[in-house]
Design an enzyme around this catalytic site. Structure first.
Site, mmCIF file in Angstrom:
data_model
loop_
_atom_site.group_PDB
_atom_site.id
_atom_site.type_symbol
_atom_site.label_atom_id
_atom_site.label_comp_id
_atom_site.label_asym_id
_atom_site.label_seq_id
_atom_site.Cartn_x
_atom_site.Cartn_y
_atom_site.Cartn_z
ATOM 1 N N HIS A 150 0.848 -1.200 0.000
ATOM 2 C CA HIS A 150 0.000 0.000 0.000
ATOM 3 C C HIS A 150 0.882 1.248 0.000
ATOM 4 C CE1 HIS A 150 -3.550 -2.444 0.805
ATOM 5 N NE2 HIS A 150 -2.881 -3.023 1.795
ATOM 6 N N ALA B 141 13.595 -19.456 13.630
ATOM 7 C CA ALA B 141 12.162 -19.233 13.771
ATOM 8 C C ALA B 141 11.870 -17.851 14.357
ATOM 9 C CB ALA B 141 11.554 -20.309 14.658
ATOM 10 N N THR C 257 15.349 -7.704 7.306
ATOM 11 C CA THR C 257 15.223 -6.430 6.600
ATOM 12 C C THR C 257 16.517 -6.039 5.893
ATOM 13 O OG1 THR C 257 15.835 -5.185 8.587
ATOM 14 C CG2 THR C 257 13.487 -5.604 8.235
ATOM 15 N N LYS C 258 17.605 -6.791 6.142
ATOM 16 C CA LYS C 258 18.898 -6.535 5.506
ATOM 17 C C LYS C 258 19.468 -7.855 4.999
ATOM 18 C CE LYS C 258 19.980 -2.544 8.434
ATOM 19 N NZ LYS C 258 20.947 -1.947 9.385
#
Length: 209
Positions: A123, A182, A187-188
């Site tokens: 979005h 887990a 994000t990198k």
């Protein structure tokens, strides 16, 4: 007691078998549908609850290699996206791979259950644009254009194992042979042959690990 046993036997013989046959036929029909809208190797398969949503309606937008097993969900958006899964891969139940750019997964990659892999924000960031986008989806379906939605490719190389409940977000590369513990959030980039646990690299793996 005897009557109850007879009733159970009757139910098992007269109801359960047709239910299994119906489930088999439904699954078979859905597999044929998946193959009609995606490029799936003849030796790959979708098991019960495996789902494909090829909103782009371009067959080559989703590719699955030989001997891979899909129990989760693969989705490409109307405005773009591609998913490529190599050979001998597994996508667990409840896992979702959504793409509006590109998700490329190598060979022998194991993705456990309830994993989310998303190469897009889905979005717009601006509140009004986000609301308008939602209204358009509800009223008309996913739009063919989405210039104000951020997305970037995800690459997961060979022999990666992704633990359950993990999240892999846009623009990252997970190096070959790595293990994502887990519940991790990626994000990198993750280097090859590393153990990523509790949102950090714990150690590097070798053949004796």
């Amino acid at each position: 007691m005897g009557w109850n046993l007879e009733l159970k036997n009757w139910v098992a013989q007269n109801l359960y078998l047709p239910f299994k046959v119906l489930r088999y036929l439904e699954t078979k029909a859905y597999h044929l549908h998946c193959r009609s809208i995606t490029s799936i190797h003849k030796d790959a398969k979708f098991v019960y609850r495996g789902r494909v949503y090829n909103i782009r309606k371009q067959r080559d937008a989703i590719k699955v290699g030989a001997n891979s097993v899909i129990c989760g969900e693969l989705l490409t958006f109307a405005h773009g996206g591609s998913i490529e899964i190599g050979e001998w891969c597994f996508v667990g139940e409840g896992s979702k791979i959504w793409s509006s750019e590109q998700v490329k997964i190598g060979n022998r990659v194991l993705i456990s259950h309830n994993v989310n892999i998303h190469d897009t924000n889905s979005h717009p960031l601006h509140a009004q644009a986000r609301h308008e986008h939602f209204v358009e989806i509800v009223q008309q379906g996913h739009p063919p254009k989405a210039d104000n939605i951020i997305s970037s490719p995800i690459i997961i190389e060979d022999d990666v194992w992704v633990g359950f409940n993990s999240i892999i977000l846009r623009g990252v590369k997970v190096g070959a042979g790595s293990i994502i513990g887990a519940g991790s959030i990626i994000t990198k980039d993750v280097p090859a042959n590393s153990l990523f646990l509790q949102n950090k690299i714990v150690k590097y793996l070798d053949e004796n690990s």
